[in-house]
Design a protein around this motif. Structure first.
Motif, PDB file in Angstrom:
ATOM      1  N   PRO A  15      37.681  37.278  35.496  1.00 49.70           N
ATOM      2  CA  PRO A  15      37.728  36.283  36.573  1.00 49.70           C
ATOM      3  C   PRO A  15      36.567  35.294  36.542  1.00 49.70           C
ATOM      4  CG  PRO A  15      36.941  38.360  37.445  1.00 49.70           C
ATOM      5  CD  PRO A  15      37.304  38.599  36.003  1.00 49.70           C
ATOM      6  N   GLN A  65      48.794  34.962  34.777  1.00 59.45           N
ATOM      7  CA  GLN A  65      49.613  36.088  34.354  1.00 59.45           C
ATOM      8  C   GLN A  65      51.091  35.728  34.498  1.00 59.45           C
ATOM      9  OE1 GLN A  65      48.444  39.214  37.066  1.00 59.45           O
ATOM     10  NE2 GLN A  65      46.756  39.868  35.767  1.00 59.45           N
ATOM     11  N   GLY A 123      37.786  30.810  32.468  1.00 64.80           N
ATOM     12  CA  GLY A 123      39.080  30.222  32.775  1.00 64.80           C
ATOM     13  C   GLY A 123      39.274  28.899  32.072  1.00 64.80           C
ATOM     14  N   GLN A 166      42.435  32.716  35.931  1.00 66.45           N
ATOM     15  CA  GLN A 166      43.301  33.636  35.207  1.00 66.45           C
ATOM     16  C   GLN A 166      44.754  33.240  35.437  1.00 66.45           C
ATOM     17  OE1 GLN A 166      42.260  37.979  35.033  1.00 66.45           O
ATOM     18  NE2 GLN A 166      41.137  37.449  36.911  1.00 66.45           N
ATOM     19  N   GLY A 216      41.629  38.404  31.168  1.00 59.93           N
ATOM     20  CA  GLY A 216      41.412  39.364  32.244  1.00 59.93           C
ATOM     21  C   GLY A 216      40.063  39.231  32.935  1.00 59.93           C
TER      22      GLY A 216
END
Length: 151
Positions: free
Chosen positions: A36, A147, A39, A145, A34
């Motif tokens: 930013p 999802q 990564g 990120q 979560g």
């Protein structure tokens, strides 16, 4: 259905990748934290290369959308994939391509999102390609990120 009408699948983790593990903030598990500012990054290569992430969703789920965030550095125009392919591995065996997206262009810090063909699965492979050459003459992928969303 838009992303705000869906739920993020929690508990996702990477079981294997073509990435590098040089720093805590460039680690494939950071894709799901979560944050930013952390990564995943691939190895730095002399030639373009298809990169991959093998992902466990934590349990059998039906993802209907994928989201990938580009690094929020406007001066770095390279690193984000131009092509994404998502493959699901249903429990009954085999594999099924549930997304092939080409010509991806996303502004710094923004999200690429695409609908997935709904299929019950626990295991997914995300393959990326099409990164532009960096000024250094190298190719490498950066995603901040990731999802997966479900209805």
């Amino acid at each position: 259905m838009t992303a705000d009408q869906l739920r993020v699948i929690d508990g996702c983790y990477v079981t294997d990748s073509s990435g590098c593990h040089r720093y805590d903030f460039w680690n494939e598990q950071a894709l799901f934290d979560g944050n930013p500012h952390t990564g995943w990054g691939s190895l730095s290569r002399n030639e373009p290369h298809v990169e991959y992430l093998d992902i466990d969703l934590g349990s059998i789920r039906v993802p209907v959308k994928i989201r990938l965030q580009r690094r929020a550095v406007p001066v770095i125009r390279t690193g984000f994939p131009g092509t994404v392919r998502v493959v699901a591995y249903p429990e009954q065996g085999g594999e099924k391509t549930i997304l092939e997206a080409d010509g991806i262009s996303v502004a710094a810090g923004e999200w690429f999102e695409a609908d997935l063909e709904p299929i019950a699965t626990r295991k997914i492979r995300v393959e990326t390609d099409g990164v532009e050459i960096r000024p250094s003459g190298k190719f490498f992928t950066q995603i901040m990120q990731m999802q997966f969303l479900e209805a």
